[in-house]
Scaffold this motif. Structure first.
Motif, PDB file in Angstrom:
ATOM      1  N   GLY A   1     118.394 162.380  71.540  1.00 49.71           N
ATOM      2  CA  GLY A   1     118.498 163.615  72.330  1.00 49.71           C
ATOM      3  C   GLY A   1     119.162 163.370  73.678  1.00 49.71           C
ATOM      4  O   GLY A   1     119.999 164.148  74.129  1.00 49.71           O
ATOM      5  N   HIS A   2     118.779 162.289  74.331  1.00 51.21           N
ATOM      6  CA  HIS A   2     119.423 161.861  75.574  1.00 51.21           C
ATOM      7  C   HIS A   2     119.085 160.398  75.780  1.00 51.21           C
ATOM      8  O   HIS A   2     118.278 159.834  75.036  1.00 51.21           O
ATOM      9  N   THR A   3     119.706 159.785  76.792  1.00 54.13           N
ATOM     10  CA  THR A   3     119.623 158.331  76.874  1.00 54.13           C
ATOM     11  C   THR A   3     118.747 157.832  78.018  1.00 54.13           C
ATOM     12  O   THR A   3     118.938 156.713  78.499  1.00 54.13           O
ATOM     13  N   HIS A   4     117.778 158.638  78.455  1.00 56.79           N
ATOM     14  CA  HIS A   4     116.761 158.063  79.341  1.00 56.79           C
ATOM     15  C   HIS A   4     116.072 156.934  78.571  1.00 56.79           C
ATOM     16  O   HIS A   4     115.974 156.964  77.343  1.00 56.79           O
ATOM     17  N   TRP A   5     115.567 155.943  79.308  1.00 57.43           N
ATOM     18  CA  TRP A   5     115.120 154.708  78.665  1.00 57.43           C
ATOM     19  C   TRP A   5     114.045 154.915  77.591  1.00 57.43           C
ATOM     20  O   TRP A   5     114.012 154.199  76.598  1.00 57.43           O
ATOM     21  N   ASP A   6     113.158 155.902  77.815  1.00 51.80           N
ATOM     22  CA  ASP A   6     112.083 156.081  76.829  1.00 51.80           C
ATOM     23  C   ASP A   6     112.619 156.602  75.495  1.00 51.80           C
ATOM     24  O   ASP A   6     111.871 156.709  74.531  1.00 51.80           O
ATOM     25  N   HIS A   7     113.926 156.865  75.416  1.00 47.99           N
ATOM     26  CA  HIS A   7     114.519 157.354  74.165  1.00 47.99           C
ATOM     27  C   HIS A   7     115.514 156.352  73.565  1.00 47.99           C
ATOM     28  O   HIS A   7     116.052 156.604  72.494  1.00 47.99           O
ATOM     29  N   ILE A   8     115.755 155.253  74.283  1.00 46.63           N
ATOM     30  CA  ILE A   8     116.725 154.270  73.741  1.00 46.63           C
ATOM     31  C   ILE A   8     116.240 152.822  73.840  1.00 46.63           C
ATOM     32  O   ILE A   8     116.919 151.921  73.357  1.00 46.63           O
TER      33      ILE A   8
ATOM     34  N   ASN B   1     116.661 171.750  78.769  1.00 41.85           N
ATOM     35  CA  ASN B   1     116.720 171.770  80.231  1.00 41.85           C
ATOM     36  C   ASN B   1     116.039 170.525  80.785  1.00 41.85           C
ATOM     37  O   ASN B   1     114.813 170.435  80.808  1.00 41.85           O
ATOM     38  N   HIS B   2     116.843 169.555  81.196  1.00 40.50           N
ATOM     39  CA  HIS B   2     116.328 168.244  81.577  1.00 40.50           C
ATOM     40  C   HIS B   2     117.314 167.626  82.564  1.00 40.50           C
ATOM     41  O   HIS B   2     118.501 167.929  82.497  1.00 40.50           O
ATOM     42  N   PRO B   3     116.851 166.769  83.479  1.00 43.93           N
ATOM     43  CA  PRO B   3     117.812 166.185  84.433  1.00 43.93           C
ATOM     44  C   PRO B   3     118.693 165.093  83.826  1.00 43.93           C
ATOM     45  O   PRO B   3     118.964 164.073  84.456  1.00 43.93           O
TER      46      PRO B   3
ATOM     47  N   THR C   1     112.399 167.653  72.865  1.00 38.36           N
ATOM     48  CA  THR C   1     111.927 166.873  74.003  1.00 38.36           C
ATOM     49  C   THR C   1     113.157 166.179  74.570  1.00 38.36           C
ATOM     50  O   THR C   1     114.033 165.800  73.795  1.00 38.36           O
ATOM     51  N   ASP C   2     113.372 166.096  75.806  1.00 37.43           N
ATOM     52  CA  ASP C   2     112.531 166.477  76.955  1.00 37.43           C
ATOM     53  C   ASP C   2     113.051 167.824  77.454  1.00 37.43           C
ATOM     54  O   ASP C   2     114.252 167.974  77.652  1.00 37.43           O
ATOM     55  N   HIS C   3     112.146 168.744  77.747  1.00 39.10           N
ATOM     56  CA  HIS C   3     112.564 170.103  78.059  1.00 39.10           C
ATOM     57  C   HIS C   3     111.604 170.771  79.028  1.00 39.10           C
ATOM     58  O   HIS C   3     110.397 170.710  78.838  1.00 39.10           O
TER      59      HIS C   3
HETATM   60 ZN   LIG Z   1     114.252 162.203  79.799  1.00 35.80          ZN
END
Ligand SMILES: [Zn+2]
Ligand SMILES: [Zn+2]
Length: 437
Positions: free
Chosen positions: A67-74, A149-151, A170-172
């Motif tokens: 969904g996005h590449t913040h660390w908790d997702h990669i 909607n996430h930074p 997630t994350d939203h």
């Molecule tokens: Zn995130």
């Protein structure tokens, strides 16, 4: 369709004796269709155990949707064992566009300083693609991607196969909580929140960010996560059947997650037919649908796949506060866009007519002709490039629901509340520009 949770924690892993029941690994969910098509949603630390099981069972082909590449997702990606097996094949997809290439981001967390193995040293055959909103077919699974909607630029995914529908969101953070104490059943004011509800519509299972409680939310606004009460409200309005709360806050132990879940269930009317639970690491869910729905074909316009170079976008910033203009200017230039600025409404209209920007950021309280007036004037222009241009209103902190309604009636597409958080502005602006592609 079979769903299995491998990581249900948000932000950072939280292993230990107080999180044994719900688990401590970060986001990772396995989705498998009846014909064996495999999609892995996010690659947080939960992907480590999934990868070991896949390798042991010689399941070496699949799709990763990040969904996005913040660390908790990669963070599980460099430890996902099938990637080290010669002959294995993985298609990897994540939100991209503008200055951002998903392959570069994944390679970035695996450079010499961070990882003993670099991305290009992996044995698997990788196909890495940038996504935007739209649809794509992964084997038998139809995927619809929609911005959250996430930074950070983030996509949610709706997966449909075997007549069943699951949404992973997630994350939203809701675009608006106006009014904060709205009772269940109240439709949100913001167009984007209504769109989010349509994304969840009729889902057999919604797996949703539920990191906060509503009374914690004011201190966490802008962090890009949802209060659980609103998630329940949106699932009720969407007619979803099951809701799995996930992205559990790392500060919560098992008892605290029980409490979040109780708070969510208390909001569901007895006759609503919505089952709510907090996702548990290791939990499996079987979804069976009755009727396989017709799928519209994927066309170039509807495809979620981004192809080739993107045009350079122009954004017009209209604000009489020079500090605000300077902040937005530097924030958006880092997204690679061309920035035009105006300190009053008349200048803004002149620039809009001569330059036809792809997006307008418009302060509501301008001297002279105010933002609403400028918004109405742009909407009345004969040139559709102005009549239809996305307009993000910039609003003051003490915003009333009636102000919001007035802004949408005037033709606003979206709004951002001051003080502006640069990361959130970047992702919202990028999302609107990608929609314009
Ligand atoms: Zn995130
Ligand atoms: Zn996260």
């Amino acid at each position: 369709m079979r769903i299995r949770f491998w990581g249900t924690r948000g932000s950072i892993p939280r292993p230990g004796p107080t999180t044994l029941r719900y688990g401590g690994n970060t986001s990772c969910v396995e989705v498998r269709a009846a014909d064996g098509t495999l999609v892995v949603l996010d690659c947080g630390t939960g992907a480590f155990a999934l990868g070991r099981e896949l390798t042991a069972s010689r399941q070496l082909h699949g799709h990763l949707l990040i969904g996005h590449t913040h660390w908790d997702h990669i963070q599980g990606f460099p430890f996902f064992e099938p990637l080290f097996v010669p002959g294995s094949q993985w298609e990897i997809y994540s939100a991209g566009g503008g200055e951002r290439e998903i392959a570069e981001t994944l390679a970035g967390q695996m450079t010499y300083e961070y990882s003993p193995i670099t991305l290009d040293a992996l044995d698997a055959q990788l196909k890495i693609r940038n996504l935007r909103e739209g649809i794509l077919d992964l084997g038998s699974i139809r995927v619809t991607a929609q911005y959250l909607n996430h930074p950070a630029l983030t996509l949610g995914f709706r997966l449909e196969v075997d007549g069943a529908r699951v949404v992973y969101a997630t994350d939203h953070e809701p675009h608006s909580l106006h009014p904060l104490d709205a009772p269940p059943g109240t439709a949100p004011v913001h167009h984007e929140d209504r769109r989010h509800i349509r994304f969840l519509e009729g889902a057999d299972l919604v797996i949703h960010d539920a990191q906060y409680l509503l009374d914690e939310f004011p201190a966490k606004a802008g962090w890009g996560h949802s209060p659980v009460e609103r998630v329940v409200d949106y699932c009720l309005l969407a007619g979803a059947r099951r809701l799995a709360l996930t992205h559990h806050d790392p500060s919560r132990d098992d008892a605290a997650i029980d409490h979040v879940c109780e708070r969510a269930r208390a909001r569901v009317p007895a006759d609503a037919g919505l089952q709510v639970f907090a996702a548990v690491e290791g939990q499996e869910i079987e979804l069976s649908g009755e009727v396989a729905t017709e799928r519209p074909p994927v066309t170039e316009a509807s495809s979620a796949l981004l192809r080739g170079e993107r045009a350079r976008h122009t954004v017009l910033i209209v604000d009489d506060d020079p500090d605000m203009v300077a902040l937005l200017d530097v924030t958006l230039r880092s997204e690679g866009v061309r920035v035009l600025t105006a300190g009053d409404g008349e200048t803004a209209l002149e620039l809009a007519r001569s330059e036809c920007p792809c997006l307008v950021l418009l302060d509501m309280n301008l001297p002279g002709r105010d933002g609403l007036d400028i918004c109405r004037t742009l909407r009345a222009e004969a040139d559709p490039r102005l009549g239809d241009v996305p307009i993000l209103m910039l609003t003051g902190k003490k915003l009333k629901e009636t102000d919001l309604i007035e802004a949408f009636v005037a033709g606003a597409t979206d709004y951002l509340t001051k003080p502006i958080k640069p990361t959130l502005v970047r992702s919202r602006v990028r999302g609107w520009l990608m929609r314009a592609v």
